[in-house]
Design a protein around this motif. Structure first.
Motif: not given
Length: 318
Positions: A165-192
């Motif tokens: 029973d394997v389940r999966s999600i195609r995540y879009p760009g994720l934005i969080s205040y708890t961690g630094a950007p992790g090397g993704g193309t959408t990480d501008y939206a965290v760093d900003i």
């Protein structure tokens, strides 16, 4: 075992920190074992119980699953899109071979459920850019996307071949205040946001009009838990579910931040990540997730920006 024993692989990453905390609230602190490649002495005690693990070491992974009598695995360890392009073979080894080890060992030791995240990176230049469908063209242009596209079909294969029973999600760009950007193309939206809360000018590595699918981390964590809680008969997609939250451009995000940070300045200097972003959709059709397990996002752009700035400012005061 009546009680679940959950192993989170990649627990120190962007998703892992918050998902581990949410799982511990649900199942109990001691029932959720965090693991990552970092040494214990580099971490705060809040991540314990914790086991250092290089997930590419299949023998070490097997010993951990067997010793802890693991019943569920959340396999989050991966090298993201931008970093993966700098070291493609290492990215492939981590992203692909570790998944195969997790799947094989889950079958061997009777693990009941596995969660593995995919990404919008599975889509490519010829994919529909607006409301990209669940069964849309997957033609990835990065090694990260290639590994995710291949991984989706391995997950489907292990479900159909072994009943895992394997389940999966195609995540879009994720934005969080708890961690630094992790090397993704959408990480501008965290760093900003980190620049915005300090009222420092920000240089964005994407063009101001580049619209990409995004999601606030609170929604992403809730979606993951809801997917894993859904009855097995409701899970109709055994590759990976499209998931939508909100879509915006860097300029739209900057405008919303400026409403709460007057005078905030952003300039745009696109780099190699622009080509990656151009290959991805601008919005996602997640009607399958809505139908199968009643998915619905809670945050719009205004609510997300307000909450991000509020929490980052609170962290500055600690």
């Amino acid at each position: 075992m009546d009680q679940e024993k959950i192993l989170v692989i990649g627990a120190c990453g962007q998703i892992g920190r918050e998902l581990t905390a949410a799982l511990r609230l649900k199942f109990g602190q001691m029932q959720v074992l965090a693991s990552d490649i970092q040494a214990k002495n580099n971490l705060s005690t809040e991540v314990f119980p914790y086991q250092q693990l290089d997930v590419t070491d299949a023998d070490a992974l097997e010993k951990l699953i067997a010793d802890e009598q693991v019943t569920q695995i959340y396999h989050l360890a991966a090298m993201l899109s931008a970093n993966g392009e700098k070291n493609p073979k290492k990215a492939w080894d981590l992203n692909m071979n570790s998944l195969l080890s997790v799947l094989d060992l889950s079958v061997k030791y009777g693990v009941k459920k596995v969660f593995w995240p995919s990404s919008i990176a599975v889509f490519g230049p010829d994919s529909e850019k607006t409301n990209t469908p669940q069964q849309g063209i997957t033609e990835p242009s990065t090694v990260y996307g290639i590994s995710k596209a291949a991984g989706e079909y391995w997950c489907k294969y292990y479900f159909e071949k072994f009943g895992l029973d394997v389940r999966s999600i195609r995540y879009p760009g994720l934005i969080s205040y708890t961690g630094a950007p992790g090397g993704g193309t959408t990480d501008y939206a965290v760093d900003i946001f980190h620049h915005g809360v300090e009222a420092k000018p920000f240089t964005c590595f994407l063009k101001k009009e580049t619209v990409l699918p995004m999601m606030y981390m609170e929604d992403a964590i809730r979606a993951t838990l809801e997917l894993m809680d859904a009855p097995v008969d409701n899970i109709k997609v055994r590759t990976s579910y499209n998931l939508s939250g909100l879509s915006f451009s860097p300029e739209e995000l900057a405008t919303e931040i400026e409403k709460l940070v007057p005078g905030f300045k952003v300039d745009y200097t696109p780099d190699f990540r622009q080509q990656i972003a151009d290959s991805w959709p601008g919005s996602i059709d997640d009607s399958a997730a809505q139908t199968d397990w009643n998915w619905k996002p809670a945050y719009n752009l205004e609510a997300m920006v307000s909450d991000m700035l509020l929490n980052l400012r609170a962290l500055q005061e600690i």
